[in-house]
Design a protein around this motif. Sequence first.
Motif, PDB file in Angstrom:
ATOM      1  N   GLU B   5       0.828  -1.203   0.000  1.00  0.00           N
ATOM      2  CA  GLU B   5       0.000   0.000   0.000  1.00  0.00           C
ATOM      3  C   GLU B   5       0.862   1.252   0.000  1.00  0.00           C
ATOM      4  O   GLU B   5       0.384   2.331   0.292  1.00  0.00           O
ATOM      5  N   SER B  20      11.034  -7.880  10.844  1.00  0.00           N
ATOM      6  CA  SER B  20       9.704  -7.533  11.317  1.00  0.00           C
ATOM      7  C   SER B  20       9.210  -8.501  12.382  1.00  0.00           C
ATOM      8  O   SER B  20       9.555  -9.685  12.384  1.00  0.00           O
ATOM      9  N   THR B  24       2.922  -8.576   8.230  1.00  0.00           N
ATOM     10  CA  THR B  24       2.241  -7.580   7.410  1.00  0.00           C
ATOM     11  C   THR B  24       3.038  -6.283   7.447  1.00  0.00           C
ATOM     12  O   THR B  24       3.951  -6.124   8.258  1.00  0.00           O
ATOM     13  N   ASP B  26       1.980  -3.591   8.546  1.00  0.00           N
ATOM     14  CA  ASP B  26       1.650  -2.847   9.764  1.00  0.00           C
ATOM     15  C   ASP B  26       2.392  -3.371  10.988  1.00  0.00           C
ATOM     16  O   ASP B  26       2.285  -2.817  12.077  1.00  0.00           O
ATOM     17  N   LYS B  28       5.482  -4.287  13.535  1.00  0.00           N
ATOM     18  CA  LYS B  28       6.615  -3.482  14.003  1.00  0.00           C
ATOM     19  C   LYS B  28       7.930  -4.031  13.461  1.00  0.00           C
ATOM     20  O   LYS B  28       8.103  -5.239  13.315  1.00  0.00           O
ATOM     21  N   THR B 106       6.652   0.971  12.258  1.00  0.00           N
ATOM     22  CA  THR B 106       6.107  -0.146  11.484  1.00  0.00           C
ATOM     23  C   THR B 106       6.934  -0.355  10.226  1.00  0.00           C
ATOM     24  O   THR B 106       7.718   0.503   9.819  1.00  0.00           O
ATOM     25  N   LYS B 108       5.813  -0.424   7.254  1.00  0.00           N
ATOM     26  CA  LYS B 108       5.367   0.537   6.246  1.00  0.00           C
ATOM     27  C   LYS B 108       6.086   1.878   6.421  1.00  0.00           C
ATOM     28  O   LYS B 108       6.598   2.459   5.465  1.00  0.00           O
ATOM     29  N   GLU B 109       6.150   2.329   7.661  1.00  0.00           N
ATOM     30  CA  GLU B 109       6.856   3.591   7.937  1.00  0.00           C
ATOM     31  C   GLU B 109       8.330   3.495   7.538  1.00  0.00           C
ATOM     32  O   GLU B 109       8.899   4.443   6.998  1.00  0.00           O
TER      33      GLU B 109
END
Lengths: 291, 136
Positions: B5, B20, B24, B26, B28, B106, B108-109
Motif C-alpha cells: 500500500e 519484522s 504484514t 503494519d 513493528k 512499522t 510501512k513507515e
Amino acid sequence: MIISIASGKGGTGKTTVAVNLALSLQNVQILDCDVEEPNAHIFLKPKIIGEKKAVIPVPEIDEAKCDYCGKCREVCAYHAIAVVPANDGKKGSVLIFPHLCHGCGACSLLCPKGAIKEIDKEIGIIETGEKENMMFVHGRLNVGEAMSPPVIRQVKKHINLSKTVIIDAPPGTSCPVITAVKGSDFCVLVTEPTPFGLNDLILAVEVLRKIEIPFGVVINRADIGDGNVEDYCEKENIPILMKIPFSKEIAVSYSEGIPVVERDISYQDKFINLYLNICGIKNEADSCRKR
Amino acid sequence: MGKEEVAIKEGDNMKLCITSEGKTLDAKVDPRFGRCQNFIFFDTDIGNFEACENANAQFQGGAGIQSGQLVVSKGVKAVLTGNVGPNAHQVLSAAGVSVFTGVSGTVKEAVENYKNGKYKSADAPNVGSKFGMPNK
Ligand code: SF4
Ligand code: SF4
C-alpha cells in the motif's frame, strides 16, 4: 578406572573434591578438563614438563577452484559459512567464521570442486606435568575462543589407563561437560544443599542417565542449606557418596590455594572413603550389566 | 505475496529487506537482525512483498551469518533493521547490501522513510555478536 568429577554449576567445590581425592590416592593421573578456567594446578602446583598447542582444522578456500555452489554452507551444521554468489560481474566470495567452526571436516569432504583445504588453527594449549608421582594434564582454551570440546578431547588423549584417572570436568550440563565425562567409569556430581544446587543437580542427573554413566553425589557444605537435595537423591535412588560439612579450614585452605588434605591429614581418610564408595557402586553396576 | 500500500516512484527497482515482528506491513520492525522473527522482502519495482519466517532465529550460533546469507540469496539491495552484529554485517557487506540500522516503527513507515532518504547507511556493525540471544 576413570572417575570424572562434575557439577551442574560452578562454585560447588568440584575442583576441591577432584584435587583432594587425587591427593588421597596412589598411582593417580588427574586431568583438568575445565579448559575455560582450569584451576586444579593452583592447588596441585605440578611441575610442567610438556606443552603442546591445541588446534582444530578450519577450512581455507581456494577461490580459484570455487564456483560458489554453496554446498559447503549447506553441510555446515554449525552455520559457520556464508557463500555470496557472483553477481553483476562482481566475483563471489566464501566467508568462513572460524570461531564458529568445530573443525568437523564436512565442508572440505563434500566440496565438489576440491576447493577447501584445512589449516590448523590454534585454539588453546595442553600442558602435561607431574607432582611427586601423580601425573597431571590440563588444557587451556585461548581467550576469545569458544570451542572447548576439541581442547577437552586433546586433554583426554593423554589418559593413562594404568592409573586411577580423575577428570575435573567443566561446570554445567552442556556439550563440554559431556565431552569431558564421556567414557568415564563413574561420575561424581558435586552439589550444594540449596535450591540452586538442587536445580542444577537435576539437570546433571538427566544428562548422566542419558549417556549411561553410573554416578553418585557429593554434598558440599552439607550442613548449611536444606534437606531437599538429600530427599531428591533418596527418591531417585541416587547414592550419596560423601557429605562435606562447611568448615572454616576448607574455606581458608581453598583461598590460600592449599588442598585441605595437605593441611589436615585426617581428611585423607574421608576422601579414601569416597573412593571406596565409588568402587563399591561401580562393581555393583558392572555385575548388573554382566547378568 | 501481499499487495503493498505504499506508493513507489517509478523505475525505482530494488528489493528491500525489513526485519519484522509480524508478517504484514503494519507489523513493528524487529530490532534484531539475525534473530528477528520475520523478514519482509519488499520489491519496490512491482510493489509486492513477501513475508518469511526466520528459521535461523533458533540457531545456537551463526544466526546472523545465515540470516545474512538468506538476505543475500534473495538478491536484496538494502536491509532496514534495528541492529546488526559483526558477522551478519560482514556477510551483507561482502555482497554489497546496504545496511540501515536504528530503524523502528512499522514496516510501512520504515519503507516510507527509506524512500524519503531519512536513513543513513551503517558501514559498521552496531551491536556485538550474540545480541538478540534469548536470556537464559
Ligand atoms: S562447496 Fe566448494 S565450490 Fe562450493 S561454494 Fe563451497 S568452496 Fe566453493
Ligand atoms: S569444518 Fe565443519 S564446522 Fe568447520 S566450517 Fe567446515 S563444516 Fe563447518
